[in-house]
Motif scaffolding. Structure first.
Motif, mmCIF file in Angstrom:
data_model
loop_
_atom_site.group_PDB
_atom_site.id
_atom_site.type_symbol
_atom_site.label_atom_id
_atom_site.label_comp_id
_atom_site.label_asym_id
_atom_site.label_seq_id
_atom_site.Cartn_x
_atom_site.Cartn_y
_atom_site.Cartn_z
ATOM 1 N N UNK A 254 10.256 1.564 6.461
ATOM 2 C CA UNK A 254 9.363 1.382 5.317
ATOM 3 C C UNK A 254 10.095 0.522 4.299
ATOM 4 N N UNK A 255 9.372 0.097 3.297
ATOM 5 C CA UNK A 255 10.029 -0.754 2.308
ATOM 6 C C UNK A 255 9.156 -0.978 1.098
ATOM 7 N N UNK B 132 0.861 -1.199 0.000
ATOM 8 C CA UNK B 132 0.000 0.000 0.000
ATOM 9 C C UNK B 132 0.897 1.249 0.000
ATOM 10 N N UNK B 133 0.927 2.036 -1.078
ATOM 11 C CA UNK B 133 0.180 1.830 -2.322
ATOM 12 C C UNK B 133 0.765 0.711 -3.179
ATOM 13 N N UNK B 134 -0.052 0.240 -4.132
ATOM 14 C CA UNK B 134 0.348 -0.848 -5.006
ATOM 15 C C UNK B 134 0.325 -0.387 -6.463
ATOM 16 N N UNK C 2 1.890 -1.639 6.125
ATOM 17 C CA UNK C 2 2.276 -1.560 7.541
ATOM 18 C C UNK C 2 1.866 -2.783 8.352
ATOM 19 N N UNK C 3 0.712 -3.395 8.019
ATOM 20 C CA UNK C 3 0.274 -4.587 8.765
ATOM 21 C C UNK C 3 1.238 -5.746 8.553
ATOM 22 N N UNK C 4 1.801 -5.856 7.360
ATOM 23 C CA UNK C 4 2.777 -6.911 7.089
ATOM 24 C C UNK C 4 4.030 -6.683 7.927
ATOM 25 N N UNK C 5 4.463 -5.442 8.022
ATOM 26 C CA UNK C 5 5.627 -5.135 8.858
ATOM 27 C C UNK C 5 5.362 -5.488 10.311
ATOM 28 N N UNK C 6 4.183 -5.132 10.816
ATOM 29 C CA UNK C 6 3.831 -5.449 12.207
ATOM 30 C C UNK C 6 3.786 -6.950 12.422
ATOM 31 N N UNK C 7 3.169 -7.686 11.483
ATOM 32 C CA UNK C 7 3.074 -9.151 11.601
ATOM 33 C C UNK C 7 4.451 -9.803 11.699
ATOM 34 N N UNK D 57 4.851 -2.562 -5.014
ATOM 35 C CA UNK D 57 4.272 -1.557 -4.134
ATOM 36 C C UNK D 57 5.069 -1.414 -2.852
ATOM 37 N N UNK D 58 4.614 -0.510 -2.003
ATOM 38 C CA UNK D 58 5.235 -0.307 -0.700
ATOM 39 C C UNK D 58 4.664 -1.332 0.283
ATOM 40 N N UNK D 59 5.516 -1.946 1.070
ATOM 41 C CA UNK D 59 5.088 -2.995 2.001
ATOM 42 C C UNK D 59 4.044 -2.443 2.961
#
Length: 339
Positions: A304-305, A254-256, A290-295, A286-288
């Protein structure tokens, strides 16, 4: 007894001269010098001799044995030498004959392009990460913001071993493992086989290859993603290659964006190959999220990534103008030998 010994020596030497093989030679040795041989039989009669005759006959017997053994050794050497000469003659090589052409194999086009892509990313500072093809549902879906019941799972229907174990549908699962095990900065690609329950046709297969990329660090933006993908495409297709990003939706970014590459045939003017659009869809990025980073245990307030995933078969088909994906898997040497 003296005459017997002299006769044994004479017979032995005559027999040795006519011996034609090492096997016959061994038979003669046993015949004359063995425990039950002719010489041994004579020596057993030594007890019948007088005290004056024994030393004389004993010395003669030893001399006869020595002469026979010497003759045996000489004949053995002669036969071995002759056998070696015959073997060399039979195995001789005519060095004037032309050599036989050695058939050398070659890499499959999928392997060739995958290694080329790996080298490109290694040159940009990426490392290569590997992971299991038999994966947990959590790493394949849930860690990537695809919980149970998410509609996006329908497009990634795969082969389940149990309710929680499946054949991975994307190598993004490797990214989840990497983010759990490694602290940022992260810069990896994860190439490998993936599986989906697709019908086989010219552009689909239940088994195909993906190359997923992941970068996590402080201050990563979409500009970094675009620059990375532009570098990749220019190295693959030439410096005049252009790409464009179109807004899209992926649950794990997000965004993709969908990433298109300029049509190789019409160079952006529009033709039948690109359906008059001038560009051909090639990969998603897209940009990774935030929920994926938290998981995966990474603080989205700090890091960010970006992530991207491209299908290797699609790249290969574009590279070599292949119209049917099935040709890459049919192992037809008439096709594969062209590359």
């Amino acid at each position: 007894m003296k005459q017997q010994l002299e006769q044994i020596e004479k017979s032995a030497k005559e027999a040795l001269c006519g011996c034609a093989s090492l096997a016959e030679l061994e038979e003669l040795r046993i015949r004359f010098l063995g425990k039950k041989g002719e010489l041994t039989a004579v020596l057993k009669q030594m007890g019948k001799l007088s005290a004056e005759e024994r030393p004389v006959i004993g010395q003669l017997a030893n001399q006869v044995r020595s002469d026979i053994e010497t003759a045996l050794s000489e004949r053995t050497a002669q036969l071995k030498s002759a056998a070696q000469a015959e073997k060399i003659k039979a195995e001789s090589i005519d060095v004037t004959l032309p050599g036989k052409e050695q058939s050398v194999g070659r890499l499959h086009p999928l392997t060739t392009v995958m290694r080329e892509i790996e080298e490109i990313f290694i040159g940009m500072g990426f490392s290569i990460a590997d992971g299991p093809e038999v994966e947990y549902d959590y790493y394949n879906f849930e860690a990537l913001n695809l919980p149970q019941g998410h509609p996006a799972r329908d497009t990634q229907d795969t082969f389940y071993i149990t309710e929680n174990i499946l054949l991975r549908t994307q190598t993004s699962s490797v990214q989840a493992h990497v983010m759990e095990q490694q602290k940022p900065p992260i810069r990896v690609i994860s190439p490998g086989r993936v599986y989906r329950s697709d019908a086989v046709d010219a552009t689909h297969s239940p088994l195909f290859h993906q190359i997923e990329g992941l970068v996590i660090d402080k201050g990563i933006t979409m500009a970094d993603l675009k620059g990375t993908l532009e570098m990749l495409m220019k190295r693959l297709y030439g410096e005049d290659c252009k790409i464009r990003l179109r807004p899209h939706h992926f649950p794990f970014t997000e965004p993709s964006a969908e990433v298109d590459v300029m049509c190789f045939h019409c160079h952006g003017e529009g033709c039948r190959l690109c359906k008059n659009e001038g560009y051909i869809e090639l990969l998603g990025a897209g940009m990774v999220h935030p929920k994926v980073l938290v998981n995966c245990g990474i603080d989205p307030e700090v890091y960010s990534g970006f992530a991207f995933g491209l299908g290797l078969e699609r790249i290969v088909m574009r590279r070599y103008s292949i119209q049917d994906m099935r040709l890459l898997y049919e192992n037809d040497l008439r096709f594969l030998s062209q590359f």
